[in-house]
Every structure is written in structure tokens, then in C-alpha cells.
Design an enzyme around this catalytic site. Structure first.
Site, mmCIF file in Angstrom:
data_model
loop_
_atom_site.group_PDB
_atom_site.id
_atom_site.type_symbol
_atom_site.label_atom_id
_atom_site.label_comp_id
_atom_site.label_asym_id
_atom_site.label_seq_id
_atom_site.Cartn_x
_atom_site.Cartn_y
_atom_site.Cartn_z
ATOM 1 N N GLU A 236 107.160 77.408 69.056
ATOM 2 C CA GLU A 236 108.429 77.603 69.776
ATOM 3 C C GLU A 236 108.922 79.034 69.657
ATOM 4 O O GLU A 236 109.408 79.614 70.635
ATOM 5 C CB GLU A 236 109.511 76.635 69.255
ATOM 6 C CG GLU A 236 109.244 75.167 69.519
ATOM 7 C CD GLU A 236 109.358 74.764 70.998
ATOM 8 O OE1 GLU A 236 109.774 75.585 71.815
ATOM 9 O OE2 GLU A 236 109.025 73.600 71.306
ATOM 10 N N ARG A 240 109.173 81.367 73.036
ATOM 11 C CA ARG A 240 110.522 81.740 73.485
ATOM 12 C C ARG A 240 110.905 83.148 73.044
ATOM 13 O O ARG A 240 111.344 83.959 73.856
ATOM 14 C CB ARG A 240 111.560 80.749 72.952
ATOM 15 C CG ARG A 240 111.273 79.343 73.418
ATOM 16 C CD ARG A 240 112.427 78.413 73.153
ATOM 17 N NE ARG A 240 111.970 77.028 73.107
ATOM 18 C CZ ARG A 240 112.723 75.984 73.380
ATOM 19 N NH1 ARG A 240 113.984 76.143 73.706
ATOM 20 N NH2 ARG A 240 112.234 74.765 73.305
ATOM 21 N N ASP A 369 99.206 70.013 76.634
ATOM 22 C CA ASP A 369 99.464 70.746 77.885
ATOM 23 C C ASP A 369 99.138 72.244 77.938
ATOM 24 O O ASP A 369 98.204 72.680 78.630
ATOM 25 C CB ASP A 369 100.922 70.514 78.331
ATOM 26 C CG ASP A 369 101.958 70.697 77.220
ATOM 27 O OD1 ASP A 369 101.593 71.159 76.139
ATOM 28 O OD2 ASP A 369 103.150 70.376 77.446
ATOM 29 N N GLU A 503 109.109 71.497 84.521
ATOM 30 C CA GLU A 503 107.704 71.405 84.966
ATOM 31 C C GLU A 503 107.511 71.023 86.430
ATOM 32 O O GLU A 503 106.572 71.523 87.084
ATOM 33 C CB GLU A 503 106.922 70.434 84.064
ATOM 34 C CG GLU A 503 106.720 70.933 82.631
ATOM 35 C CD GLU A 503 107.953 70.788 81.747
ATOM 36 O OE1 GLU A 503 108.895 70.049 82.144
ATOM 37 O OE2 GLU A 503 107.999 71.425 80.670
HETATM 38 C C1 DMJ Z 1 109.188 74.589 77.292
HETATM 39 O O1 DMJ Z 1 109.613 75.089 76.083
HETATM 40 C C2 DMJ Z 1 107.778 75.010 77.586
HETATM 41 O O2 DMJ Z 1 107.536 74.855 78.940
HETATM 42 C C3 DMJ Z 1 106.763 74.246 76.808
HETATM 43 O O3 DMJ Z 1 105.451 74.574 77.172
HETATM 44 C C4 DMJ Z 1 106.956 72.768 77.026
HETATM 45 N N1 DMJ Z 1 108.309 72.338 76.909
HETATM 46 C C5 DMJ Z 1 109.412 73.110 77.318
HETATM 47 C C6 DMJ Z 1 110.086 72.716 78.589
HETATM 48 O O4 DMJ Z 1 110.023 71.425 78.954
#
Ligand code: DMJ
Length: 609
Positions: A236, A240, A369, A503
Site C-alpha cells: 500500500e 500510493r 490482480d 476498477e
Molecule cells: C487500489 O488501491 C489499487 O487499485 C489496488 O491495486 C487495488 N485496490 C484499490 C482500489 O480498489
């Protein structure tokens, strides 16, 4: 005639009064003048001598005196020698002209200042100098169609509402609680603060919200602090904070962002101190101690976490001149390539100590993912030179198509989850990003399968749109199922929430850019209307607990990714293609744009060594 001297000087040099009984003779005056000048010279010398004496007393002489007290003629000798040296230096000083003494003092002062400056610079990351060039497409043209322009303006207004409220009620904290109008902190960032500010920087920049960008930059300069005793999520914080800072640097050229990104990257390095080099999920950035989530299959690291560092770490090496970052992520590839993959699939869990897979759970949604996303984007970001990334991506997509992608009886294509060979016919909101990924990767698809990959992207986009359309609020649930007689609908209460995720809109944006089919803008606008109707509140935007209910129950969190991703993808959807064009930019998984490292500029075009 004009007087040659100023009045006060003239007074001092005036002729003496007439000789009287108390007046001096010329020889007496001369002697007096000699004594007086000797006295002045002595005072002057003492001024410069005394500080040296005190220095000596607190330094070697004092130490020698202590040693002498402990006994020994040798020590007395040393004291005498030191005294003699000090007297010699004092005499030399006294022989100097005042101007020479002043020059010496000036030089000493300058040296001290230089030493202090040198020490300070050594504490900074010591980054190579870099000439910043205005990047392509950092701001785009106004949309030519007035209706599109109006929609884009509306999205900018939404950003302003989200930002202004964050600023008003939660400035400097990680996120905003828009109902209770206060700050929200998530333990994903430990006590690193300002997630919304860093995540929003590039959105503010591309929307040309200049004042807001400036205040965000000032906050970063003055307050963003990584010297904290905090256990953070490596994934995270990377996507971010590192991603947000890198993009802000590449868009604006402000050095502070490069410095902070590299500083944070260095703090994350101890996460790789495991027997295999597969990083820990959690890291205390003060102690450098890492560990994994206690729930993750026998102490495993998670595919989507350790597989989503690649883009940022390659850029950290590019910007810092330090290869260590890229080496760490290339090693992850090496470990993965040595392992057997069940049916060519990548399980979500990998033990960082044994280097063996944990539970065989495969998902293109949560836990898996962005690992796949980063294989493709690593290839694109290197101007299609990373052949290893390319091969890993297309091989993985092949296995996903064979084992995970299915069509419902109603004709909806979906991506199921795989658990030790059995399919769970469920698709997460997170999985919906894959529509955009398939379309983005279509161009390089092997065996003439470009059209097929675009079609796959379009089908996933349609399914995800259905998952929105089949709710009361026209916002998508966290997960939807294709079993028990339902299609694209959440059946469990704990899967009915929507937390402002991006998404589905992300996939619309890619599909629009790559096909220009107007339905993607139409679907994107439906989402805007639903967000305005159900998520917008006085204090910002909030997630929803149940999208199938007619009445909103707000979760009271404005996620930082709403500003970095959801609103950015919407804005891009209603922009011309010249804003952040795909030939020049790839988006990290938090929608932070990173420039393609073009091979014809040797990646060094703008590096000034
Ligand atoms: C985001 O922090 C990023 O897209 C991450 O890859 C998956 N989850 C969240 C948003 O849903």
C-alpha cells in the site's frame, strides 16, 4: 574650499593649545605615544589569543594536566611543549597586521560553514543531478465537443468537493470521514500521514488545480515524514506513496518529490531481507523488521503485494542512479520463474522462507490482480524491451483463459477463482480492472490474437457494467456471482458494499481510448450520476454498505483512491487522448502515471551526471 576631513576627525588632529605649565615637551609626547601604541597592540593581540587559550584549556592541555596529575615527567614535558606552541602561535598572531588577522578569522569561519554544509548534504540521499524536461501530455487540450467539456468540468468539480472537504476536516491525516467530518486513519500506513494528499497530487496536476497542487506540495515539503516508528503495508505504501511521489515528480519536475520517493524507497528495502528475497507484507520502517499477515497461508507473502513493486522500483533506480531497487524486483521474477506453476497458474501465496507456494488459490481479483497488471506494464514501460515480463504476461493470460474464464448461460463472460482445481464462480469488483488490462495488452498478443484480446476486454467491461446495472443504486457490489441461478449479482450480504472503487471505470477508460466506442463514455457517465446521487454528501464522498438497497447507508470513508483513481479515470474518459497518452505513460495500479522509458533516449536523455 571644502574641508578634506569630516568634522570629528578634524577635531582630533587639531593643533595643541598654547604651551602652559602643564604642557608636555615634544620628546615626552613621543614616549607617551610609544607606550600608548604598545598598550593598544597588546590589547589587540590578547583579544585573539584568549579564545585559543580557552580552547587549549578545554582540549589537549587540560587533558595533559590531568595526565600530569596522574604523575609522570613525560606529561610535564608535554604540557611545556604545548604551552610553548601556544605562545609561539600567539606571537605569530601578534605579528600579523589586523587585516591579515581578520582574513584568517574569515577563512576559519568559512571552513566551519562548509564542513557543516557538507555534513548536511551527506545526510540527503545524494541523488544525481537531473535536468527536467516538460513531459509529453502532462496537460491536455480542452475537449472539442462542448457536451464532453461540460462533463469533464463536472468531474473536476467533484474532485474539488472531495479535496476541499478533506482539506477542511482532515488536512494532513490519511483520509476523510465525510459524514462525521473528521480524519480517518488506516493501519495500512502505520503512522505515516497524508495519504490523500500524496495520492491526489497528480490528479490535481492534470486537472490544472494549481492552487491545490501548490498547497499539497507545501505540505509534502514541510510535513511528510518517514522517520516514524510504524509498521506499514509495503504494497500500500509503495503504490500510493512511492507511486504518488514519482508521478508528481515526473509531471511537475519538483525535486522534493523525487527526494521523498527515493527516501521512502530506501526505507522499504529491509522488507526484502528474507531467505528468498521475496519481501514481507508488513514492515516496521524504523526497526526494519518485517513479517507477513497472520492469516496468509502458513506465513506466506501475497502475489499481488510482492508482485506490485516492479514499476515503482525500476523508476526508483532510474531516478536515484542506485541499481539496488531494480535488482530487488528482478530477483522476485527469478524466484517465480524457478517455480513450477500448477496448470501454468500463479497461486496467491508464496512462502518467503521456503520459496514454496502456499495454498493453491488463484485469483485475478484480490490477492492476485496487480501482479498480472505489472507484468504487462513492465514490458510497456520499458518501451517493449522487457521480453521476460512480456512472456510471463502472455503465458499467464493463456492459462487464465483456459482455466478461469467462463461464459454464463446468459452470455456474460466472467473470470472465476480457482481453488486447488475447483472453480468458485464469483468475480470481485477488483477483478474488473482486467478488462482494461486485456485491451491494453492486445497489441502485443501472440499468434494474431490482438482482436481476441480487445474482445475479451470488451466482454469483461460489459459484465462489470451489468454488475452495476443490476443494483438499485447503479453502483457495483464488492463481489458478484454466477451460480445458484444468478448472474452478475451479489448474493451474500457481506459482498454488497461499494467503497468508491475505480476498477470498472478504469476498464471503461481503457476501452474508450482503444476503441472510441461511445458506450464507454455513456457507462462512465452513468457512474458519475450514481456517485452524485448516492455517495456525495456535504462533507465529501462516502462508500455505501448495500448497493441493492434503496436507501443509502454510508460507510463514512472517503478512500484516498477515490481521488487518485476513480476521479482521474473519469476525467481521462472525458478528455482527449493527448492527455497522458499511452505511448508515453503507464499507470501504476493506483493510477499514478509513470513515463515510458524510451529505448531511443537510452533512458538517460534527461540525466545530467
Ligand atoms: C487500489 O488501491 C489499487 O487499485 C489496488 O491495486 C487495488 N485496490 C484499490 C482500489 O480498489
Amino acid at each position: 574650499m571644502k574641508p578634506l576631513l569630516l568634522p570629528r576627525t578634524r577635531l582630533l588632529l587639531r593643533a595643541p593649545p598654547a604651551a602652559g605649565p602643564g604642557a608636555f615637551r615634544l620628546t615626552e609626547k613621543f614616549v607617551l605615544l610609544l607606550v600608548f601604541s604598545a598598550f593598544i597592540t597588546l590589547c589587540f593581540g590578547a583579544i585573539f589569543f584568549l579564545p585559543d587559550s580557552s580552547k587549549l584549556l578545554s582540549g589537549p592541555v587540560a587533558a595533559a594536566a590531568v595526565a600530569a596529575a596522574a604523575g609522570g615527567a613525560g606529561s610535564l614535558e608535554r604540557i611545556r611543549a604545548d604551552h610553548e606552541r601556544a605562545l609561539r602561535e600567539a606571537k605569530e598572531t601578534l605579528q600579523k597586521l589586523p587585516e591579515e588577522i581578520r582574513r584568517d578569522i574569515r577563512q576559519d569561519k568559512e571552513k566551519l560553514l562548509q564542513d557543516a554544509r557538507g555534513r548536511k548534504e551527506a545526510g540527503a540521499p545524494g541523488l544525481p543531478q537531473r535536468l527536467f524536461r516538460q513531459p509529453v501530455g502532462a496537460v491536455g487540450q480542452e475537449p472539442s465537443d462542448p457536451a464532453v467539456r461540460q462533463k469533464r468540468d463536472k468531474i473536476k468539480e467533484m474532485m474539488k468537493h472531495a479535496w476541499d472537504n478533506y482539506k477542511r476536516y482532515a488536512w494532513g491525516l490519511n483520509e476523510l470521514k465525510p459524514i462525521s467530518k473528521q480524519g480517518h486513519s488506516s493501519n495500512l500506513f502505520g503512522n505515516i500521514q497524508g495519504a490523500t494528499i500524496v495520492d491526489a497530487l497528480d490528479t490535481l496536476y492534470i486537472m490544472e488545480m494549481k492552487e491545490e497542487f501548490k498547497e499539497a506540495k507545501e505540505w509534502v515539503e514541510k510535513n511528510l515524514d518517514f522517520n516514524v516508528n510504524a509498521e506499514i503495508s509495503v504494497f500500500e505504501v509503495n503504490i500510493r506513496f512511492v507511486g504518488g511521489l514519482l508521478s508528481a515528480y515526473y509531471l511537475s519536475g519538483e525535486e522534493i518529490f523525487r527526494k521523498k520517493a527515493v527516501e521512502l524507497g530506501e526505507k522499504l528495502l529491509p522488507a526484502f531481507n528474507t531467505p528468498t528475497g521475496i519481501p514481507w507484507a508488513l514492515l516496521n520502517i524504523k526497526s526494519g523488521i518485517g513479517r507477513n499477515w497472520p492469516w496468509a497461508s502458513g506465513g506466506s507473502s501475497i502475489l499481488a503485494e510482492f508482485g506490485t513493486l516492479h514499476l515503482e522500483f525500476v523508476h526508483l533506480s532510474h531516478l536515484s542512479g542506485n541499481p539496488v531497487f531494480a535488482e530487488k524486483v528482478m530477483n522476485i521474477r527469478k524466484v517465480l520463474n524457478r517455480l513450477d506453476k500448477p496448470e501454468g497458474l500463479y497461486p496467491n501465496y508464496l512462502n518467503p522462507s521456503s520459496g514454496q507456494w502456499g495454498q493453491h488459490h488463484v485469483s485475478i481479483g484480490g490477492l492476485g490482480d496487480s501482479f498480472y497488471e505489472y507484468l504487462l506494464k513492465a514490458w510497456l514501460m520499458t518501451d517493449k524491451t522487457d521480453e521476460e515480463g512480456k512472456k510471463m504476461y502472455y503465458d499467464a493470460v493463456q492459462a487464465i483463459e483456459t482455466h478461469l474464464i467462463r461464459k454464463s448461460s446468459g452470455g456474460l463472460t466472467y473470470i472465476a477463482e480457482w481453488k486447488g482445481g475447483l472453480l468458485e464462480h464469483k468475480m470481485g469488483h477488483l477483478t474488473c480492472f482486467a478488462g482494461g488490462m486485456f485491451a491494453l495488452g492486445a497489441d502485443g498478443a501472440p499468434n494474431d490474437r490482438t482482436g481476441h484480446h480487445i474482445e475479451l476486454g470488451a466482454e469483461i467491461a460489459r459484465t462489470c457494467h451489468e454488475s452495476y446495472d443490476r443494483t438499485s443504486m447503479k453502483l457495483g457490489p464488492e463481489a458478484f456471482r454466477f451460480d445458484g441461478g444468478v448472474e452478475a449479482i451479489a448474493t451474500r450480504q457481506n459482498e454488497k458494499y461499494y467503497i468508491l472503487r475505480p476498477e470498472v471505470i478504469e476498464t471503461y477508460m481503457y476501452m474508450w481510448r482503444l476503441t472510441h466506442d461511445p458506450k464507454y463514455r455513456q457507462w462512465g457517465w452513468e457512474a458519475v450520476e450514481a456517485l452524485e446521487k448516492h455517495c456525495r454528501v456535504d462533507g465529501g464522498y462516502s462508500g455505501i454498505r448495500d448497493v441493492y438497497n434503496n436507501h443509502e447507508s454510508h460507510d463514512d470513508v472517503q478512500q484516498s483512491f477515490f481521488l487518485s483513481e476513480t476521479l482521474k479515470y473519469l476525467y481521462l474518459l472525458f478528455s482527449e487522448d493527448d492527455l497522458l497518452p499511452f505511448e508515453h505513460w503507464v499507470f501504476n495500479t493506483e493510477a499514478h502515471p509513470l513515463p515510458v522509458l524510451h529505448k531511443d533516449d537510452g533512458n538517460k536523455e534527461d540525466d545530467q551526471k
